[in-house]
Enzyme design. Structure first.
Site, short mmCIF file in Angstrom:
data_model
loop_
_atom_site.label_atom_id
_atom_site.label_comp_id
_atom_site.label_asym_id
_atom_site.label_seq_id
_atom_site.Cartn_x
_atom_site.Cartn_y
_atom_site.Cartn_z
N ASP A 1 0.86 -1.17 0.00
CA ASP A 1 0.00 0.00 0.00
C ASP A 1 0.90 1.22 0.00
OD1 ASP A 1 0.91 0.37 2.62
OD2 ASP A 1 -1.07 0.27 3.54
N CYS B 1 3.21 -2.88 4.04
CA CYS B 1 2.36 -1.73 4.36
C CYS B 1 3.12 -0.91 5.39
CB CYS B 1 0.97 -2.17 4.84
SG CYS B 1 0.92 -3.12 6.37
N THR C 1 3.09 -0.94 8.69
CA THR C 1 3.63 -1.77 9.78
C THR C 1 3.85 -3.22 9.38
OG1 THR C 1 1.44 -2.39 10.58
CG2 THR C 1 2.43 -0.37 11.51
N HIS D 1 11.10 -23.52 9.61
CA HIS D 1 10.19 -24.19 10.53
C HIS D 1 8.73 -24.11 10.12
CE1 HIS D 1 13.29 -23.56 14.00
NE2 HIS D 1 13.78 -24.26 13.00
N HIS E 1 8.39 -30.37 11.87
CA HIS E 1 7.94 -29.14 11.23
C HIS E 1 6.85 -29.43 10.20
CE1 HIS E 1 10.88 -26.97 13.44
NE2 HIS E 1 11.91 -27.57 12.83
#
Length: 144
Positions: A8, A65, A67, A98, A134
């Site tokens: 964004d 974005c 954050t 993992h 895993h």
């Protein structure tokens, strides 16, 4: 490998730097936008990139974005997507080894360019460990 990438307005500048990294390393990519720093909704871009990965039109996805949080939340709503919100080198490697993450999310307003590019490099070049424990955990993530 083909990478679906999107951002964004809060991640636009960093996305452009990552696109240059992909080009410099001859990595095929599809850019889902945004193509400017004008305000837009991260949700729509996250859905497009995550869907490209889910439908196997891309092997991996990268979303940025402000954050990285909103992109991660939205991408993880798409079936088959294991989006990881990463801001450090250890997590970039661990989430591939993992968790077999297939979408990377970062915050353009939180992380520096050099660290972000190092994360992308590690994340794209680390394969899933395929260790039984895993694999079992990834199957549990994918179960409904």
């Amino acid at each position: 490998m083909k990478v679906a990438i999107g951002a964004d307005h809060g991640g636009f500048d960093l996305k452009e730097k990552i696109v240059k990294y992909l080009e410099d390393h001859s990595i095929e990519y599809e850019d889902f936008g945004t193509h400017s720093s004008e305000s837009c909704d991260y949700n729509d871009i996250a859905k497009e990139v995550a869907t490209a990965v889910s439908k196997q039109n891309a092997d991996r996805g990268i979303l940025i974005c402000g954050t990285g949080i909103g992109m991660s939340i939205q991408a993880n709503k798409v079936e088959g997507v294991r989006a990881a919100h990463v801001h450090d080198l250890f997590s970039a490697k661990a989430t591939r080894l993992h968790n077999d993450s297939n979408v990377l999310t970062m915050g353009g307003r939180i992380i520096g360019d050099e660290v972000a590019l190092a994360i992308v490099n590690i994340w794209l070049n680390t394969e899933f460990s395929n260790e039984e424990r895993h694999q079992r955990r990834v199957r549990k993530i994918e179960s409904k």
